[in-house]
Design a protein around this motif. Structure first.
Motif, PDB file in Angstrom:
ATOM      1  N   LEU A  95       3.173  34.374  42.895  1.00  0.00           N
ATOM      2  CA  LEU A  95       4.482  34.393  43.539  1.00  0.00           C
ATOM      3  C   LEU A  95       4.848  32.972  43.982  1.00  0.00           C
ATOM      4  O   LEU A  95       3.952  32.161  44.263  1.00  0.00           O
ATOM      5  CB  LEU A  95       4.457  35.331  44.743  1.00  0.00           C
ATOM      6  N   PRO A  96       6.124  32.649  44.042  1.00  0.00           N
ATOM      7  CA  PRO A  96       6.513  31.274  44.406  1.00  0.00           C
ATOM      8  C   PRO A  96       5.872  30.776  45.694  1.00  0.00           C
ATOM      9  O   PRO A  96       5.515  29.597  45.801  1.00  0.00           O
ATOM     10  CB  PRO A  96       8.039  31.376  44.538  1.00  0.00           C
TER      11      PRO A  96
ATOM     12  N   THR B 289      -2.516  29.564  46.539  1.00  0.00           N
ATOM     13  CA  THR B 289      -3.592  30.556  46.694  1.00  0.00           C
ATOM     14  C   THR B 289      -4.017  31.109  45.345  1.00  0.00           C
ATOM     15  O   THR B 289      -5.213  31.298  45.088  1.00  0.00           O
ATOM     16  CB  THR B 289      -3.121  31.701  47.605  1.00  0.00           C
ATOM     17  N   TRP B 290      -3.054  31.378  44.486  1.00  0.00           N
ATOM     18  CA  TRP B 290      -3.343  31.877  43.131  1.00  0.00           C
ATOM     19  C   TRP B 290      -4.262  30.900  42.387  1.00  0.00           C
ATOM     20  O   TRP B 290      -5.280  31.304  41.810  1.00  0.00           O
ATOM     21  CB  TRP B 290      -2.019  32.063  42.393  1.00  0.00           C
TER      22      TRP B 290
ATOM     23  N   LEU C 149      -8.286  31.660  41.439  1.00  0.00           N
ATOM     24  CA  LEU C 149      -8.706  31.594  40.038  1.00  0.00           C
ATOM     25  C   LEU C 149      -9.753  30.501  39.842  1.00  0.00           C
ATOM     26  O   LEU C 149     -10.680  30.656  39.035  1.00  0.00           O
ATOM     27  CB  LEU C 149      -7.500  31.350  39.129  1.00  0.00           C
ATOM     28  N   ALA C 150      -9.625  29.400  40.580  1.00  0.00           N
ATOM     29  CA  ALA C 150     -10.637  28.340  40.508  1.00  0.00           C
ATOM     30  C   ALA C 150     -11.979  28.834  41.034  1.00  0.00           C
ATOM     31  O   ALA C 150     -13.038  28.469  40.507  1.00  0.00           O
ATOM     32  CB  ALA C 150     -10.173  27.119  41.295  1.00  0.00           C
ATOM     33  N   ALA C 151     -11.954  29.684  42.072  1.00  0.00           N
ATOM     34  CA  ALA C 151     -13.201  30.258  42.596  1.00  0.00           C
ATOM     35  C   ALA C 151     -13.851  31.165  41.557  1.00  0.00           C
ATOM     36  O   ALA C 151     -15.083  31.164  41.404  1.00  0.00           O
ATOM     37  CB  ALA C 151     -12.913  31.033  43.879  1.00  0.00           C
ATOM     38  N   LEU C 152     -13.050  31.905  40.818  1.00  0.00           N
ATOM     39  CA  LEU C 152     -13.591  32.733  39.733  1.00  0.00           C
ATOM     40  C   LEU C 152     -14.163  31.852  38.626  1.00  0.00           C
ATOM     41  O   LEU C 152     -15.191  32.179  38.023  1.00  0.00           O
ATOM     42  CB  LEU C 152     -12.504  33.644  39.174  1.00  0.00           C
TER      43      LEU C 152
ATOM     44  N   ASN D  55      -4.138  38.667  37.310  1.00  0.00           N
ATOM     45  CA  ASN D  55      -2.792  38.140  37.525  1.00  0.00           C
ATOM     46  C   ASN D  55      -2.566  36.865  36.709  1.00  0.00           C
ATOM     47  O   ASN D  55      -1.895  35.928  37.160  1.00  0.00           O
ATOM     48  CB  ASN D  55      -2.543  37.881  39.014  1.00  0.00           C
ATOM     49  N   ALA D  56      -3.128  36.833  35.514  1.00  0.00           N
ATOM     50  CA  ALA D  56      -3.011  35.655  34.654  1.00  0.00           C
ATOM     51  C   ALA D  56      -3.306  36.053  33.214  1.00  0.00           C
ATOM     52  O   ALA D  56      -4.068  36.997  32.954  1.00  0.00           O
ATOM     53  CB  ALA D  56      -3.978  34.555  35.099  1.00  0.00           C
ATOM     54  N   THR D  57      -2.716  35.316  32.292  1.00  0.00           N
ATOM     55  CA  THR D  57      -2.943  35.530  30.867  1.00  0.00           C
ATOM     56  C   THR D  57      -3.614  34.295  30.274  1.00  0.00           C
ATOM     57  O   THR D  57      -3.798  33.280  30.954  1.00  0.00           O
ATOM     58  CB  THR D  57      -1.621  35.770  30.120  1.00  0.00           C
ATOM     59  N   GLN D  58      -3.912  34.361  28.981  1.00  0.00           N
ATOM     60  CA  GLN D  58      -4.534  33.215  28.322  1.00  0.00           C
ATOM     61  C   GLN D  58      -3.582  32.030  28.234  1.00  0.00           C
ATOM     62  O   GLN D  58      -4.002  30.917  27.908  1.00  0.00           O
ATOM     63  CB  GLN D  58      -4.989  33.608  26.918  1.00  0.00           C
TER      64      GLN D  58
END
Length: 356
Positions: free
Chosen positions: A243-244, A249-250, A254-257, A276-279
């Motif tokens: 989200l904008p 945070t997004w 994702l960096a933590a993953l 919440n992400a694609t390739q």
């Protein structure tokens, strides 16, 4: 008389020449060229960020989720460029089509590990949208009979229903219906509210050892499963959506993953959930760059949409994934439609192989 005839002939010739001159394009064709240019500029900005390997700022991350569908506005732009006889626009449009087609190709590594099969695992992941699709999930689990279930947005009522359907009571007696598969082992992050999106749970029919998990806004529990004597690390994925107001945070979650994947690439590991992400998002590709493989990619289902369920499979994006470390193969992928959720559930059959 001769002068008059000459004048008349000259005027007639001028009228003849005027009739052969194409009508002015300023009234009709120029707006078409401008419209084509606007479409191509928008598409090119998104493609430029994809080429530059960045998710940039809003609205780029949101548009990148639907990158394959950029073919549609590009085709419209080509049509208007053709009608406007705009040669530069035609070349621009063809180039945009070529770049989009290039990036539609699946991303990430695939490999066929050697060795003998040591464990067969069926994984199901589902976002039940504030617990509303729990009943549908219970039905899907009963039919698919997975070994591991990753559930996102599972608030208090959702977890109680799962306990009732698949758990055991305090005395170890099954609370499931006769013939149902029991999932007595679980690792959960409780929801802070009765209708929250921050509750998550991993269900397993194999013994689980609690693991730290990854700190996140929406809850990402972890565990280690003992599957036929093989230790398999499990991590539920549910980072904040892009989200904008939550892009930072997004990216952070994702960096933590990504860091978790990099630390566990050498161990049998499954990371599953709503990413919440694609390739086409750079932050997600960083996870794949560690060597983890997407189960849907291994079975040829990379672009099958999982969200939004209302328009899938005709239109959408694949943001739900089952990622695996080296040593795994995937034999089958299914996307299931559940009532009362904006996600489709994902089921992947995995085989763990080890060298003798």
């Amino acid at each position: 008389m001769a002068l008059h005839g000459t004048t008349t002939g000259a005027k007639t010739g001028e009228r003849t020449r005027d009739a052969n001159v194409p009508p002015s394009r300023h009234g009709t064709t120029r707006p078409g060229a401008w419209f084509a240019a606007l479409l191509l500029l928008t598409v090119s900005i998104v493609l430029g960020c994809r080429v530059a390997d960045t998710d940039a700022i809003t609205p780029i991350p949101q548009l990148l989720a639907f990158l394959p569908w950029l073919l549609a506005p590009t085709a419209v732009a080509l049509l208007f460029a053709a009608l406007s006889h705009w040669r530069i626009g035609l070349v621009w449009g063809v180039a945009a089509l070529a770049v989009t087609a290039w990036y539609i190709e699946p991303y990430g590594k695939t490999m066929e590990p050697g060795g003998v099969p040591v464990a067969e695992i069926r994984v199901l992941t589902a976002n039940v949208e504030f617990g509303r699709a729990t009943d549908g999930l219970i039905e899907a689990v009963s039919k698919q009979r997975p070994d591991l279930v990753f559930v996102q947005e599972c608030e208090d009522t959702c977890q109680k229903k799962l306990d009732q359907a698949f758990g055991k009571d305090a005395k170890g007696r099954s609370t499931a219906e006769p013939g149902e598969r029991v999932y007595p082992y679980r690792q959960a992050v409780e929801s802070a509210t009765s209708e929250g999106s921050d509750g998550s749970v991993i269900l397993s029919r194999h013994p689980l050892t609690p693991a730290k998990g990854i700190p996140a806004t929406l809850g990402m529990p972890g565990a280690t499963a003992d599957v036929d004597g093989q230790e398999i690390r499990l991590q539920l994925a549910h980072p904040m959506p892009p989200l904008p107001s939550h892009l930072g945070t997004w990216r952070k979650e994702l960096a933590a993953l990504r860091d978790y994947a990099a630390a566990n690439i050498g161990r049998p590991t499954v990371v599953a959930g709503d990413f919440n992400a694609t390739q086409d998002h750079a932050a997600f590709r960083r996870i794949l760059d560690t060597g983890f493989m997407d189960g849907a990619r291994l079975t040829g289902d990379t672009r099958t949409p999982s969200w939004p369920a209302l328009t899938a499979p005709a239109f959408g994006a694949q943001i739900d994934h089952v990622l695996v470390s080296r040593g795994f193969t995937a034999t089958r992928t299914r996307f299931l439609d559940l009532d009362d959720t904006d996600h489709r559930a994902l089921v992947v059959d995995l085989t763990l192989r080890k060298s003798t």
